[in-house]
Design an enzyme around this catalytic site. Structure first.
Site, short mmCIF file in Angstrom:
data_model
loop_
_atom_site.label_atom_id
_atom_site.label_comp_id
_atom_site.label_asym_id
_atom_site.label_seq_id
_atom_site.Cartn_x
_atom_site.Cartn_y
_atom_site.Cartn_z
N HIS A 290 -19.03 9.68 2.08
CA HIS A 290 -18.01 10.81 1.72
C HIS A 290 -18.00 11.84 2.85
CE1 HIS A 290 -16.10 13.10 -2.00
NE2 HIS A 290 -15.40 12.90 -0.87
N THR B 189 -3.88 11.13 10.63
CA THR B 189 -4.75 11.89 9.64
C THR B 189 -5.87 12.71 10.33
OG1 THR B 189 -6.17 11.62 7.84
CG2 THR B 189 -5.99 10.00 8.92
N ASN C 139 -5.00 17.05 3.83
CA ASN C 139 -4.66 16.49 2.74
C ASN C 139 -3.10 17.05 2.40
OD1 ASN C 139 -7.04 15.44 2.55
ND2 ASN C 139 -7.45 15.54 0.55
N ASP D 160 7.45 -6.29 5.51
CA ASP D 160 6.02 -5.69 5.81
C ASP D 160 5.72 -5.76 7.23
OD1 ASP D 160 3.16 -6.22 5.81
OD2 ASP D 160 3.27 -7.26 4.02
N ILE D 161 5.20 -4.58 7.70
CA ILE D 161 5.00 -4.52 9.23
C ILE D 161 3.77 -5.42 9.64
CG2 ILE D 161 5.73 -2.06 9.23
CD1 ILE D 161 2.69 -1.20 9.21
N ALA E 156 1.28 2.80 5.66
CA ALA E 156 -0.16 2.49 5.86
C ALA E 156 -0.57 2.17 4.52
CB ALA E 156 -0.95 3.85 6.44
N GLU F 102 -8.78 12.73 9.07
CA GLU F 102 -9.71 11.88 8.89
C GLU F 102 -10.42 11.17 10.07
OE1 GLU F 102 -9.92 10.18 5.27
OE2 GLU F 102 -8.58 11.56 4.04
N ASP G 32 -21.12 9.68 -6.11
CA ASP G 32 -20.43 10.24 -4.87
C ASP G 32 -19.94 8.95 -4.33
OD1 ASP G 32 -19.18 12.10 -3.23
OD2 ASP G 32 -21.13 12.66 -2.38
N ARG G 33 -18.72 9.18 -3.83
CA ARG G 33 -17.86 8.14 -2.89
C ARG G 33 -19.06 7.69 -1.78
NH1 ARG G 33 -12.52 10.16 -0.48
NH2 ARG G 33 -11.43 9.02 -1.85
N TYR H 158 -11.07 3.34 5.82
CA TYR H 158 -9.59 3.84 6.08
C TYR H 158 -9.33 4.80 7.36
CZ TYR H 158 -5.80 7.35 5.62
OH TYR H 158 -4.73 8.16 5.78
N THR I 241 4.53 -2.04 -1.42
CA THR I 241 3.28 -2.47 -2.10
C THR I 241 3.16 -1.59 -3.36
OG1 THR I 241 1.95 -0.48 -1.01
CG2 THR I 241 2.24 -2.57 0.16
N LYS J 129 -7.26 3.94 10.93
CA LYS J 129 -6.09 5.16 11.27
C LYS J 129 -6.61 5.40 12.77
CE LYS J 129 -3.03 6.68 9.55
NZ LYS J 129 -1.57 6.23 9.58
N1 LIG Z 1 -1.51 11.49 1.78
C1 LIG Z 1 -2.18 12.44 2.67
O1 LIG Z 1 -2.83 13.25 2.36
C2 LIG Z 1 -2.16 11.99 4.23
C3 LIG Z 1 -2.83 13.17 4.79
C4 LIG Z 1 -2.69 12.73 6.45
C5 LIG Z 1 -1.99 11.52 6.72
N2 LIG Z 1 -1.45 10.67 5.93
C6 LIG Z 1 -0.78 9.41 6.34
O2 LIG Z 1 0.51 9.54 6.27
C7 LIG Z 1 1.21 8.28 6.07
C8 LIG Z 1 1.72 8.12 4.59
O3 LIG Z 1 0.93 8.41 3.69
P1 LIG Z 1 1.27 8.49 2.02
O4 LIG Z 1 0.22 9.43 1.52
O5 LIG Z 1 2.57 8.63 1.91
O6 LIG Z 1 0.68 6.84 1.57
P2 LIG Z 1 1.52 6.02 0.42
O7 LIG Z 1 0.24 5.09 0.13
O8 LIG Z 1 1.76 7.00 -0.55
O9 LIG Z 1 2.61 5.44 1.17
C9 LIG Z 1 2.41 4.26 2.02
C10 LIG Z 1 3.58 3.60 2.02
O10 LIG Z 1 3.83 2.39 2.89
C11 LIG Z 1 4.07 1.27 2.45
N3 LIG Z 1 3.22 0.21 3.07
C12 LIG Z 1 2.09 -0.12 3.19
N4 LIG Z 1 1.60 -1.26 3.74
C13 LIG Z 1 2.70 -1.58 4.25
C14 LIG Z 1 3.12 -2.84 5.07
N5 LIG Z 1 2.24 -3.74 5.43
N6 LIG Z 1 4.41 -2.95 5.35
C15 LIG Z 1 5.47 -1.99 5.17
N7 LIG Z 1 5.22 -0.90 4.40
C16 LIG Z 1 4.03 -0.74 3.96
C17 LIG Z 1 3.73 1.30 1.22
O11 LIG Z 1 4.67 0.46 0.12
C18 LIG Z 1 4.18 2.81 0.75
O12 LIG Z 1 5.61 3.06 0.26
C19 LIG Z 1 -0.06 7.35 5.98
O13 LIG Z 1 -0.03 6.86 7.55
C20 LIG Z 1 -1.40 8.36 6.13
O14 LIG Z 1 -2.42 7.41 6.79
C21 LIG Z 1 -1.46 10.85 4.46
#
Ligand SMILES: NC(=O)c1ccc[n+]([C@@H]2O[C@H](COP(=O)([O-])OP(=O)(O)OC[C@H]3O[C@@H](n4cnc5c(N)ncnc54)[C@H](O)[C@@H]3O)[C@@H](O)[C@H]2O)c1
Length: 329
Positions: A282, A130, A185, A62-63, A86, A132, A278-279, A156, A38, A160
């Site tokens: 938030h 997460t 984060n 794509d999942i 995700a 969140e 603000d979001r 979001y 994506t 999750k």
């Molecule tokens: N970034 C953070 O701070 C954070 C914190 C806690 C948990 N998370 C969780 O960690 C995981 C990774 O987060 P991130 O920050 O690397 O996200 P990101 O958005 O950088 O990467 C997500 C990846 O998933 C792929 N993707 C999205 N939809 C898809 C689909 N339908 N099929 C297959 N692939 C798909 C995208 O192409 C991308 O490579 C997520 O599950 C997120 O909820 C993130």
């Protein structure tokens, strides 16, 4: 024979760091990296790691595509899944929630069903979730533990939370060997410049304004991505079926202080900061009690916020082309 592990979403931020730091070094496993590429997934980020290692391969998929996922599992007969894929940006979930349910909930369900259908008693599923999902804290509330209620506030985090609950239900119903990680984060290299730290670095380098939500006093806990990924791998190796584990960086910061620290490291003026509306919904504060990961997994964060931020800023300074490239695609 080596175990074959499916890694989803590893062309994105956290997953690509997982590939580089863990998968390339774990030569006793075969890793199949799956990503739909994506806007947040960038294959060139992991291309050399995949093509330079016989125990790694890549499939663009794509999942949400149930039939293709089923076929892949029947062909590859995976021994486990580490599920990072995700839709991950809260702001996007406010404007377009549907794809969050499609990918985060239904996509996860497709992976769970295809995993279960393999009927492999040694199968292990790690679901990357997460902090969140717990909702929000006041300034004085104790940090989230794994026993906090699940009270998500954004589309979001609701998506999750829904996938967390599905994973939990597969353990309770089918005794499916699944573990959930909940993390604060993340920051570090290869983060798409839509998220706070890389966005602020990119804008500051171009002398553009730095948009900060509300009065900037919201609090987040920050964890360096390599620390999180060690925790994910520990969960794969040692996590107990049906359990959730919190991970945090022991670094609670107000957003405005993070932005001011970045400006100071980059030697830029605080005049670049612009407070914006603000979001919606938030969350005020996230804080993590990760004592269970310490006692049960022997995990603890190793990178301080100051150290991690310095490494991150240095990486973005050296990789400005990467930022431009990912923003193009
Ligand atoms: N970034 C953070 O701070 C954070 C914190 C806690 C948990 N998370 C969780 O960690 C995981 C990774 O987060 P991130 O920050 O690397 O996200 P990101 O958005 O950088 O990467 C997500 C990846 O998933 C792929 N993707 C999205 N939809 C898809 C689909 N339908 N099929 C297959 N692939 C798909 C995208 O192409 C991308 O490579 C997520 O599950 C997120 O909820 C993130």
């Amino acid at each position: 024979m080596s175990k074959k592990i499916l890694l989803t979403g590893c062309a994105g931020f956290i997953g690509s760091n997982f590939v580089k730091e863990i998968a390339v070094n774990e030569k006793g496993y075969n890793f199949v990296v799956l990503d739909a590429l994506t806007y947040a997934g960038h294959y060139p980020t992991i291309q050399k790691d995949i093509e330079g290692n016989d125990h790694l391969s890549f499939v663009e998929m794509d999942i949400r595509d149930k039939e293709s996922i089923e076929k892949l599992f029947q062909t590859e007969k995976f021994d486990g899944v580490i599920h990072f894929a995700a839709e991950s940006h809260v702001d996007n979930s406010i404007t377009n929630p549907n794809i969050f349910v499609e990918t985060n909930v239904l996509g996860t369900l497709n992976l769970l069903n295809s995993s279960l259908a393999l009927n492999n008693p040694d199968f292990k599923f790690v679901h990357v979730s997460t902090d969140e999902v717990y909702g929000t804290l006041s300034e004085t509330d104790p940090a989230f533990t794994e026993n906090n209620p699940i009270e998500p506030n954004s589309p979001y985090s609701a998506s999750k939370a829904s996938s967390d609950l599905l994973v939990r239900s597969y353990f309770e119903t089918y005794k499916f060997n699944a573990v959930i990680t909940r993390c604060s984060n993340n920051y570090g290299p290869y983060q798409f410049p839509e998220k706070l730290i890389p966005l602020m670095i990119s804008n500051a380098l171009e002398n553009k304004s730095l948009p900060v939500y509300g009065d900037g006093r919201n609090i987040r806990d920050w964890i360096y991505v390599a620390d999180h990924n060690r925790g994910v791998w520990d969960c794969f190796l040692k996590g107990k079926a049906g359990e959730a584990y919190n991970f945090g960086g022991d670094a609670e910061k107000r957003n405005i202080d993070v932005v001011k620290t970045l400006l100071s490291v980059l030697d830029k003026s605080e005049d670049l900061i612009t407070f914006v509306e603000d979001r919606k919904g938030h969350d005020w504060r996230y804080a993590m009690d990760f004592s269970k990961a310490v006692s049960d997994l022997g995990w603890k964060p190793q990178v301080t916020f100051e150290e991690g931020l310095k490494k991150t800023v240095d990486w973005y300074l050296e990789n400005r082309e990467w930022c431009k490239e990912v923003q193009k695609s």
